[in-house]
Write a protein that holds these residues in place. Structure first.
Motif, PDB file in Angstrom:
ATOM      1  N   ILE A   1      45.744  25.101  -3.677  1.00 15.59           N
ATOM      2  CA  ILE A   1      45.053  25.965  -4.046  1.00 15.59           C
ATOM      3  C   ILE A   1      43.480  25.091  -3.866  1.00 15.59           C
ATOM      4  O   ILE A   1      42.502  26.130  -3.260  1.00 15.59           O
ATOM      5  CB  ILE A   1      45.549  27.234  -4.543  1.00 15.59           C
ATOM      6  CG1 ILE A   1      46.987  27.934  -3.772  1.00 15.59           C
ATOM      7  CG2 ILE A   1      44.308  28.611  -4.699  1.00 15.59           C
ATOM      8  CD1 ILE A   1      47.708  28.440  -4.887  1.00 15.59           C
ATOM      9  N   LYS A   2      43.323  24.677  -4.855  1.00 17.97           N
ATOM     10  CA  LYS A   2      41.969  24.125  -5.862  1.00 17.97           C
ATOM     11  C   LYS A   2      41.132  23.728  -4.694  1.00 17.97           C
ATOM     12  O   LYS A   2      40.445  23.920  -4.201  1.00 17.97           O
ATOM     13  CB  LYS A   2      42.399  23.225  -6.976  1.00 17.97           C
ATOM     14  CG  LYS A   2      42.041  24.109  -7.787  1.00 17.97           C
ATOM     15  CD  LYS A   2      42.367  23.651  -9.492  1.00 17.97           C
ATOM     16  CE  LYS A   2      43.500  22.882  -9.948  1.00 17.97           C
ATOM     17  NZ  LYS A   2      44.212  22.365 -11.555  1.00 17.97           N
ATOM     18  N   SER A   3      42.202  22.373  -4.064  1.00 17.75           N
ATOM     19  CA  SER A   3      41.272  21.881  -2.510  1.00 17.75           C
ATOM     20  C   SER A   3      40.987  22.294  -1.678  1.00 17.75           C
ATOM     21  O   SER A   3      39.932  22.123  -1.492  1.00 17.75           O
ATOM     22  CB  SER A   3      41.673  20.656  -2.666  1.00 17.75           C
ATOM     23  OG  SER A   3      43.453  20.829  -2.254  1.00 17.75           O
ATOM     24  N   THR A   4      42.126  22.998  -1.394  1.00 16.71           N
ATOM     25  CA  THR A   4      42.057  23.591   0.202  1.00 16.71           C
ATOM     26  C   THR A   4      40.583  24.920  -0.182  1.00 16.71           C
ATOM     27  O   THR A   4      39.984  24.637   0.829  1.00 16.71           O
ATOM     28  CB  THR A   4      43.075  24.889   0.014  1.00 16.71           C
ATOM     29  OG1 THR A   4      44.136  23.803   0.635  1.00 16.71           O
ATOM     30  CG2 THR A   4      43.073  25.792   1.446  1.00 16.71           C
ATOM     31  N   TYR A   5      40.785  26.065  -1.283  1.00 21.87           N
ATOM     32  CA  TYR A   5      39.475  26.963  -1.577  1.00 21.87           C
ATOM     33  C   TYR A   5      38.417  25.755  -2.212  1.00 21.87           C
ATOM     34  O   TYR A   5      37.452  27.109  -2.303  1.00 21.87           O
ATOM     35  CB  TYR A   5      40.572  28.415  -1.874  1.00 21.87           C
ATOM     36  CG  TYR A   5      41.455  28.873  -0.311  1.00 21.87           C
ATOM     37  CD1 TYR A   5      40.868  29.333  -0.013  1.00 21.87           C
ATOM     38  CD2 TYR A   5      42.666  28.693  -1.309  1.00 21.87           C
ATOM     39  CE1 TYR A   5      41.751  29.737   1.188  1.00 21.87           C
ATOM     40  CE2 TYR A   5      43.159  29.055  -0.282  1.00 21.87           C
ATOM     41  CZ  TYR A   5      43.099  29.588   0.859  1.00 21.87           C
ATOM     42  OH  TYR A   5      44.490  30.042   1.772  1.00 21.87           O
ATOM     43  N   ASN A   6      38.245  25.163  -2.720  1.00 23.11           N
ATOM     44  CA  ASN A   6      37.014  24.400  -3.307  1.00 23.11           C
ATOM     45  C   ASN A   6      37.079  25.612  -4.730  1.00 23.11           C
ATOM     46  O   ASN A   6      35.867  25.548  -5.531  1.00 23.11           O
ATOM     47  CB  ASN A   6      35.938  24.293  -2.516  1.00 23.11           C
ATOM     48  CG  ASN A   6      35.167  23.169  -3.434  1.00 23.11           C
ATOM     49  OD1 ASN A   6      35.514  22.745  -3.768  1.00 23.11           O
ATOM     50  ND2 ASN A   6      33.692  23.626  -2.343  1.00 23.11           N
ATOM     51  N   ILE A   7      38.045  25.712  -5.021  1.00 19.66           N
ATOM     52  CA  ILE A   7      37.283  26.242  -6.550  1.00 19.66           C
ATOM     53  C   ILE A   7      38.866  26.568  -7.613  1.00 19.66           C
ATOM     54  O   ILE A   7      39.923  26.364  -7.276  1.00 19.66           O
ATOM     55  CB  ILE A   7      37.420  28.071  -5.984  1.00 19.66           C
ATOM     56  CG1 ILE A   7      36.791  29.019  -7.348  1.00 19.66           C
ATOM     57  CG2 ILE A   7      38.825  28.955  -5.205  1.00 19.66           C
ATOM     58  CD1 ILE A   7      36.682  30.542  -7.165  1.00 19.66           C
ATOM     59  N   SER A   8      38.351  26.522  -9.196  1.00 20.12           N
ATOM     60  CA  SER A   8      39.099  26.095  -9.752  1.00 20.12           C
ATOM     61  C   SER A   8      40.598  27.429  -9.942  1.00 20.12           C
ATOM     62  O   SER A   8      40.205  28.923  -9.755  1.00 20.12           O
ATOM     63  CB  SER A   8      38.714  25.758 -11.337  1.00 20.12           C
ATOM     64  OG  SER A   8      38.169  26.971 -11.959  1.00 20.12           O
ATOM     65  N   ILE A   9      42.045  27.520 -10.449  1.00 23.73           N
ATOM     66  CA  ILE A   9      42.362  28.875 -10.611  1.00 23.73           C
ATOM     67  C   ILE A   9      41.573  29.398 -11.667  1.00 23.73           C
ATOM     68  O   ILE A   9      41.821  30.718 -11.060  1.00 23.73           O
ATOM     69  CB  ILE A   9      43.894  28.041 -11.140  1.00 23.73           C
ATOM     70  CG1 ILE A   9      44.621  27.013 -10.416  1.00 23.73           C
ATOM     71  CG2 ILE A   9      44.852  29.792 -11.038  1.00 23.73           C
ATOM     72  CD1 ILE A   9      44.860  27.878  -8.791  1.00 23.73           C
TER      73      ILE A   9
END
Length: 176
Positions: free
Chosen positions: A36-44
């Motif tokens: 999720i972090k790498s796909t959407y370029n945002i931390s949880i």
């Protein structure tokens, strides 16, 4: 070959065990939170702060759906993956689901040794109560979603990984 899917409470060791199994037995490893972090370029944490848990769960479901058709991988899921029944249906299509479970003290000790920021657990002061609350709230979902339950209390990483592989191989041999 089927996937090894690891579910369980946040802090139980899913990523640690998943990485260990992938190295020891030659599987590829995917951590859904990291994806999720790498796909959407945002931390949880940022997702939770800016958009809320509901939005995070939609992203999580998208990622789970996307990797469910893969084969021969170890998937470490986020602690709340069981909150959406569709996630479990998707993960089960080509996976064997292992619940890593243990007592609250084991989870707290793991969290103390982790550098990860976990939005739903909070700071050290609230940690025990938040872990206990989520543990009790999700316990039945974890159990009903799993094919095998692996107790991690008082066990080392090798012992847990070997137990998972034992049941994985047994499951594959019985389903042929």
């Amino acid at each position: 070959m089927k996937n090894i899917v690891l579910i369980g409470p946040s802090g139980i060791g899913k990523t640690t065990i998943g990485v260990h199994i992938s190295k020891k037995y030659g599987f590829k490893h995917i951590d859904t939170d990291n994806l999720i972090k790498s796909t959407y370029n945002i931390s949880i944490s940022e997702i939770f702060e800016k958009y809320g848990e509901g939005y995070f769960r939609k992203l999580e479901s998208n990622v789970v759906k996307g990797i469910s058709s893969s084969k021969s991988i170890v998937i470490s899921t986020g602690g709340g993956v069981v909150l959406n029944k569709e996630n479990i249906v998707n993960l089960r299509t080509n996976g064997i689901i292992f619940l890593l479970f243990g007592n609250i003290e084991t989870i707290i000790n793991n969290l103390k040794n982790s550098s990860d920021k976990r939005p739903l657990i909070g700071n050290n002061k609230d940690c025990f109560e938040n872990v206990k609350s989520m543990y009790l709230e999700r316990k039945e979902l974890y159990i009903s979603s799993s094919d095998y339950i692996i107790n991690v209390d008082c066990k080392g990483i090798n012992e847990i990984a070997d137990e998972i592989i034992f049941y994985y191989k047994k499951h594959l041999s019985c389903s042929n």
